[in-house]
Design an enzyme around this catalytic site. Structure first.
Site, PDB file in Angstrom:
ATOM      1  N   VAL A 193     -27.082 -13.160 -45.047  1.00 45.53           N
ATOM      2  CA  VAL A 193     -26.957 -11.799 -44.511  1.00 45.53           C
ATOM      3  C   VAL A 193     -25.559 -11.575 -43.944  1.00 45.53           C
ATOM      4  O   VAL A 193     -24.933 -10.537 -44.179  1.00 45.53           O
ATOM      5  CB  VAL A 193     -28.039 -11.538 -43.446  1.00 45.53           C
ATOM      6  CG1 VAL A 193     -27.784 -10.210 -42.740  1.00 45.53           C
ATOM      7  CG2 VAL A 193     -29.421 -11.534 -44.081  1.00 45.53           C
ATOM      8  N   GLY A 194     -25.053 -12.554 -43.192  1.00 47.88           N
ATOM      9  CA  GLY A 194     -23.717 -12.411 -42.626  1.00 47.88           C
ATOM     10  C   GLY A 194     -22.649 -12.303 -43.687  1.00 47.88           C
ATOM     11  O   GLY A 194     -21.724 -11.483 -43.584  1.00 47.88           O
ATOM     12  N   GLY A 207     -31.152 -22.556 -40.462  1.00 50.59           N
ATOM     13  CA  GLY A 207     -31.427 -21.137 -40.342  1.00 50.59           C
ATOM     14  C   GLY A 207     -30.162 -20.381 -39.992  1.00 50.59           C
ATOM     15  O   GLY A 207     -29.269 -20.918 -39.335  1.00 50.59           O
ATOM     16  N   GLU A 208     -30.100 -19.132 -40.431  1.00 50.98           N
ATOM     17  CA  GLU A 208     -28.883 -18.344 -40.212  1.00 50.98           C
ATOM     18  C   GLU A 208     -28.676 -18.085 -38.723  1.00 50.98           C
ATOM     19  O   GLU A 208     -29.534 -17.531 -38.048  1.00 50.98           O
ATOM     20  CB  GLU A 208     -28.980 -17.020 -40.967  1.00 50.98           C
ATOM     21  CG  GLU A 208     -27.703 -16.224 -40.928  1.00 50.98           C
ATOM     22  CD  GLU A 208     -27.632 -15.173 -42.030  1.00 50.98           C
ATOM     23  OE1 GLU A 208     -26.641 -14.425 -42.053  1.00 50.98           O
ATOM     24  OE2 GLU A 208     -28.561 -15.101 -42.847  1.00 50.98           O
ATOM     25  N   GLY A 209     -27.555 -18.484 -38.221  1.00 48.82           N
ATOM     26  CA  GLY A 209     -27.257 -18.396 -36.803  1.00 48.82           C
ATOM     27  C   GLY A 209     -27.395 -19.744 -36.130  1.00 48.82           C
ATOM     28  O   GLY A 209     -26.539 -20.150 -35.337  1.00 48.82           O
TER      29      GLY A 209
END
Length: 652
Positions: free
Chosen positions: A489-490, A539-541
């Site tokens: 997403v980023g 995980g994202e983040g």
């Protein structure tokens, strides 16, 4: 006169003051507007044409355009012909005066033309907003032509201010009413248009329990960098106009490379920081100092969104909701890592998006709302004193949507970048992966003839979560707030944001390459060099938070380490850059050396000859093993040297 007691308004302001955007906001409630363009010439000036095009892109399609540059007197005629239900926006009177002073029209009674325009404005029955540059604050021009222009424009402004109901002066996007202050404020649209989707929720701020000692407050140098004013951005109705070609700040161009060069001279026992140099250079450029400080106050922006259709194949909505709820309670991996980093988490749940294969997932007003909300979230982080933003995402169907956005922006093959579907327990669901591939393929086929602008991509494919992430990156860049990216997403948001403002990518750092081709290829297009190759999959983040302590350590070491003393010999260097060295009292440099002889040469120079220490053996040691490069045996001095053939010489 209209119901709100004004019919004509004059908007004054300097260059890039936001006067045009404010004037447009004054007529935003009109169903249709006749935009009167007064610009003259500029056909051979690309930069001027770009400015005109930027104004054109900002206008709604319901507006019509009339040009009066070739004939300035036509402006008064248009005002005279206007009907009571018409709305006219004249931008600007500087162009009108330029046409008025055209040598081809001279000799001419320019004052009569100004008086005729003022009379037309006074008698006009339509709503009229006129934009004009304010030249009264500038220096007196040094050329006759320049003085003629400022005199004529000043006269025009004074005449129109006399006949207009209201007069506003715009400075740095902020209007001040000079006339008509007793009237209600002129109508202006809300900063965010009314969305078609559900009312946007406020983010839920979570402060995880800190499992280690909290980090120190942000250093003064970093705080000053965050508080300095940003660029003057176009403003509409009190909100920033998010449009392609935005001019956002850039990190400092010199401090980053200077910080990298400085690392070579530091007193490290080995070769130095390796690939962590990228983090030091990034911190130096964004903090605008050669000796940056570790990030002391971090905010995690967690965006939770869901997508329907084939993009969500294999995802468990209940499991995604459980993870978001864990974060809101301060539990789970992301919360633990945030607590260790001393970071807080802003959790934002956005409205779900429809299937990308069926049609647009957002309408235009909803895209604007989401972009501006992301912008405001970044501003809120900067206002709270945060010096680093970590972009995180938990959702349903986000991987497939990010792959579709990346493929649409970069032209990459969707099948090559779409991540595999990983089930709990470490198994892969290839059937769900194929359904996602089909959804992405159909979505890209659906938009093959559509415009591929940044907002078009968000409207057709991105959804609210990607739009909020894009707006957050833009807002962070506007406030000089660095961002850590590490997931689909980023990266997809970075690709979209780059098409709105190319400066955004320079405020982003990719801590780890991760294990996803989508992230690696997208970061390559963005020009982001991953700092580490840990191949994290938390995980994202969470990936960024796991790598953050190492990044902080690298920046802190670069700031604390001093220059190696051997590189400072004979240089006038401040004492705080010198590494402390303990020197015995009997070996203080500068004491005379026994036996040294100083010789004076004819040119006045001196040579100091120091005798060898008799206790030191300076003879070459006998090698034990590989030694001299020759393979000849060492001759015995007691053995006569055998006769060797002597090379012949010419003539023998």
């Amino acid at each position: 006169m209209s119901d709100d007691r004004w019919s004509t308004a004059l908007v004054l302001g300097g260059i890039r003051s936001g006067k045009s955007a404010f004037a447009e906001a004054l007529v935003a409630d009109a169903t249709s507007v006749r935009y009167v363009a007064t610009a003259v010439g500029g056909e051979d000036d690309p930069e001027w044409l770009d400015r005109i095009e930027a104004h054109q892109r900002r206008r709604p399609q319901t507006w019509s355009t009339e040009e009066t540059g070739a004939d300035p007197t036509r402006l008064a005629a248009l005002l005279t012909e206007a009907k009571p239900d018409d709305t006219l926006l004249v931008d600007d009177l500087g162009g009108w005066v330029t046409g008025l002073l055209d040598p081809a029209r001279q000799p001419n009674d320019d004052q009569a033309d100004v008086a005729a325009l003022a009379a037309a404005v006074r008698a006009c029955t339509a709503r009229v907003v006129l934009v004009s540059p304010e030249v009264g604050l500038s220096l007196v021009p040094t050329t006759p032509v320049g003085r003629a222009f400022t005199d004529a424009l000043g006269t025009t402004n004074e005449a129109l201010a006399e006949v207009c109901d209201r007069v506003a002066f715009v400075v740095a996007g902020r209007p001040v009413w000079l006339k008509g202050a007793d009237y209600p404020e002129a109508p202006a649209p809300d900063p965010a248009p009314v969305p078609v989707m559900e009312d946007l929720p406020e983010p839920h701020l979570v402060v995880p329990e800190v499992t280690e000692a909290p980090v120190a407050p942000a250093p003064a140098a970093v705080a000053a960098a965050l508080e300095e004013p940003t660029q003057v951005l176009p403003v509409i109705g009190g909100g920033v106009a998010i449009e392609p070609g935005m001019d956002l700040p850039l990190p400092h161009s010199d401090t980053g490379p200077d910080a990298r060069d400085r690392l070579v001279s530091l007193d490290f026992a080995g070769a130095g920081l390796g690939s962590l140099v990228e983090a030091v250079e990034f911190a130096a450029a964004t903090q605008r100092t050669t000796i940056p400080q570790p990030w002391a106050s971090v905010r995690v922006l967690l965006i939770s969104g869901s997508h329907a259709g084939g993009a969500a194949a294999g995802d468990d909505p209940a499991d995604a909701e459980r993870r978001v709820a864990d974060v809101e309670r301060g539990e789970g991996v992301l919360s633990r890592l945030a607590g260790e980093a001393g970071a807080d988490i802003a959790v934002l749940r956005v409205a779900p998006a429809g299937p990308i294969e069926d049609g647009p997932v957002l309408d235009e007003p909803a895209v604007e709302v989401a972009l501006r909300q992301g912008w405001r979230l970044a501003e809120a982080a900067a206002d709270a004193g945060r010096d680093l933003l970590v972009l995180a995402s938990i959702g349903v169907g986000t991987d497939a949507v990010a792959a579709a956005v990346s493929a649409a922006v970069t032209g990459s093959e969707p099948v090559a970048v779409l991540p595999r579907v990983l089930r709990p327990g470490g198994t892969f669901d290839d059937e769900s992966w194929m359904r996602r591939c089909a959804a992405v393929r159909d979505a890209l086929h659906r938009i093959r003839h559509e415009a591929r602008g940044a907002k078009d991509i968000l409207r057709h494919l991105g959804g609210a979560d990607l739009a909020v992430a894009t707006g957050a990156l833009l807002g962070a860049a506007s406030r000089r707030l660095p961002v850590l990216l590490d997931g689909p997403v980023g990266i997809a948001a970075g690709l979209v944001a780059r098409d709105l403002a190319s400066q955004v990518r320079h405020w982003c750092l990719l801590p780890d390459t991760g294990s996803l081709t989508l992230v690696r290829q997208g970061s390559d297009v963005l020009g982001l060099t991953p700092v580490l190759d840990l191949r994290l999959g938390l995980g994202e983040g969470a990936n960024a938070l796991a790598a953050l302590p190492l990044l902080r350590s690298a920046v802190g070491l670069a700031a604390a380490a001093q220059v190696h003393p051997s590189l400072l010999a004979g240089q006038d260097v401040p004492d705080d850059l010198l590494a402390p060295v303990d020197v015995p009292d009997d070996e203080i440099p500068g004491e005379p050396i026994d036996g040294a002889v100083e010789t004076l040469a004819e040119d006045g120079s001196t040579t100091l000859t120091v005798p060898n220490d008799p206790e030191v053996d300076l003879s070459e040691p006998d090698p034990h093993g590989p030694g001299p490069a020759t393979t000849e045996p060492t001759p015995d001095p007691d053995t006569p040297e055998p006769d060797r053939p002597r090379p012949s010489t010419p003539g023998e």
